[in-house]
Structures are given as structure tokens and as C-alpha cells.
Design a protein around this motif. Sequence first.
Motif: not given
Length: 441
Positions: A349-361
Motif C-alpha cells: 500500500v502506497v499513499e501520498n507519493a508526490p512523484l510516483f506510487g511505484i516506479h518500474l525500471g
Amino acid sequence: MLNRRALLTAGLAFTTAPAFVQAQTQLRGGLDGGAAAGSSQELQRLLEEASERSEVVYLPAGTYAVSNLVLPRRTRITGVPGATRLIFSGGGAMVTGEDTEHVELTGLTFDGANTPLGEASRALIDLRRPAEVAITRCVILNSAKSGLALESAAGRVEDCTITGAAEHAIYSVQARGLSIAGNTVADCGDGGILVHRWEPGEDGTIVSENRISRIGARSGGTGQVGNGINLFRAHTVTVSNNKIADCAFSAIRSNGGSNAVITGNSCLRSGETGLYAEFQFDGAVIGSNLVDGAANGISVVNFNEGGRLATVTGNIVRNLRSTGPYPSDPPGFGTGIAVEADTVVTGNVVENAPLFGIHLGWGEFMRNVVASNNVIREAGIGISVTVVEGTGSAVVTDNVISGARNGSIIGHRWTERATGDLATGEEQPFANLRVSGNQVL
């Protein structure tokens, strides 16, 4: 002259039990130079006599001036917790030991009094190549360098308090089976608990149930110091169930540590990345951690340097920032979870990420990544995935993305936005990328 007597109780009267040696009040020197030297010499003699007989030296409550104390081959010192205080009186080293057979320190307070240590001393207590060490219920305060340094040590450091070290609280290098558990570490200038090796290799240290707070980065840099727990080149280390708060850089940082197991940790208010696995690592299990308040949450990166192979599962990452302790390289701060190669990201669970919630690569560096069954709330972009030509495969399925302000799933070429929202489109424009079953709210 010191008196020496055995405390003969019912349990100690047998010849097979070690006798206790009591240091009488004559040992308690004043803090002036002459008295301190005499005090240390008397304690040195007492320890050497006890070592020959494998006896325990008992130091009653009181204040003892100590400098240049060299622990003999078999050292067992017991004090009254909180009441037996050894004060460093200057002049080089406080406590050292080399190639010892057994070192056991219990219930002692070591106070460095912020007095400078000699160039050869790494810490108030500096033990090199001890065959077995047990440091329990001790307090180590106000070191002008590190609190405790262990080289090629096996054994345990448990239930100790280490505060006010100008450098690191605990520095272990080349461990041979060490447990660092249940300690309180606070207000150190450059680091909390360091588990290092001079070259990559199996270390096997267990770092568990410690409380670590207010770790600075006095020496500067971009993460070499300023970490609550730092692994460097040390393989097969377990970091579990620690409470870590207010570190200048990372709560937990593993640099080149393969087969790390990092589980159940609470990481609050980290200055940079809350939890880091970076550079030449091969294998990391990162699960059930809480990261609250950091510039980046969890980063498992540096495929360009060989960093690969991880599971990132069941973590909560929240309340990230877009600023950090130095001007960031692209793409910037504010990412919840970032991974690059041979990694599964699931059930987070990711909450309040100003850039990316999940960054792949990142750019051309991505291979065999899966992001599935995650919940992402209130992010700049829910999931960013690299679509640079030549990258490996990625699967992005069955995630719930809510409140992504700038798109739910977006392809990037380095920092350039290269696609529309892949979560809502029906086409699959990249053969190596599969996006399906995601719920966008």
C-alpha cells in the motif's frame, strides 16, 4: 593495594564455579591524571589475574577513571547497571582488546566524556578478533568517535544503550556470527548500527528489535553516512523488527549486501530513502515494513551495477516528500517504491507519493519485473514504467489506483512522458509490457 576475595555463596562454593573478584574502593581514582593512571593500572592488574583463573571481576557501584585499558585473553567484568561508571580520562584509548578468547561485559557504563581518542582508536570500546564476545546491559556514552567497534567478532551485543557518539554507535566489520539485538541507539553523528565487510562475503549478522533515533550525517555526502542501519558488502544479514526514526538519510540501507532479509521494521521520518537495497546486490527479501515520512520510500535499484533479484511484499509506504537532503538526480524525490530487475512488487500500500506510487525500471535498465495487487492512493502518477527500447519485460496487473493526479499507469523514456494512460487504453503498444486488470478510481 587491592584486596582480592571470593564471594562464597552456596552456588559459588563449588570448585567448578568461577570465583568473583571484587574491586574494592581503592580502585576508584579521582578524575585527575595521576589518580586516573593509578586506577587504570590497578584494574589492568586485577583483570590479568582474573584472566589466568577465568574469574569474573565485579566492580561495585561507583565512578572509575579509565584509560588505555587492554582486555586480557579471558575477560569477564560485571557491574551494577546504571551505577558502575567508567569515565575515560584521556590519553589515547579507553578500552581495547585483540585476539581475545572470551570477552563478557555486563552492567557497566562507559562514558567517553567527549574526550578525544587517539588516532589508532576507532571507538570507546575497540575489540579486534575476539573469538567470543557478550556485551549486555551496558551503557556507552559521549564517544569522540564511535561507541563500540568490533572486528571479526562472534557473539552478541544485547540490551545496551549507546548515545552521543560523534561517529557511529556500533561498527562491526568482518563479523563471524554476530547478534545485535534489543539495543537503544540515539543521537549519533554519522550512523547507528553498521555491518560492514572489507570485501563482499557472507556475514550472517542478525540485527533485530533495536530502537534507533536521531542519526545525523556530520561527515556529509549523499548517503554514505547518516543511516540507522547500514549494510555494506555484507551478505545474508537479517534486519528485523527494528524501530527507526529521524535518520538524516536512510532508516535501513543495504549497499552491495546480497541475500538480505529486511522485514517487520518501522521506519519513520527518513531524510532521504527510507529503505534502500542498492548497487551490487543479488537477492533481497523486503516485507511487512512500514515507511512513513521520507523523500523516497523503498528503492531496490542499480541494475546498471548488477543490483537484482528481490521481493517487495506487504509493505506500507506513505507521506513522502518531493525534497531531500541534496539536489536530486532525475527523476527526483517523491517515489513510493522503485525497482529495476528480477523483482516482484505485490501486496503493498502506497499513499501520498508526490512523484510516483511505484516506479518500474529506469531508462534502459529494467528486466523481469511484476507489479500486482498493490493499492496506490494519492500519487502524482500511480505507476511509471520505462518504455525505452531494449528493456526487459514488465507485468502490471490487478492494482488499485486511486487519486493519481497525473495519470494512473504511464510509460516513460527516462524522464520524458512517452505514453498516454496505459491503464485505460485497450491497446498494448509494447511487446515486453503487459498491463491488465487494474482498477482506476
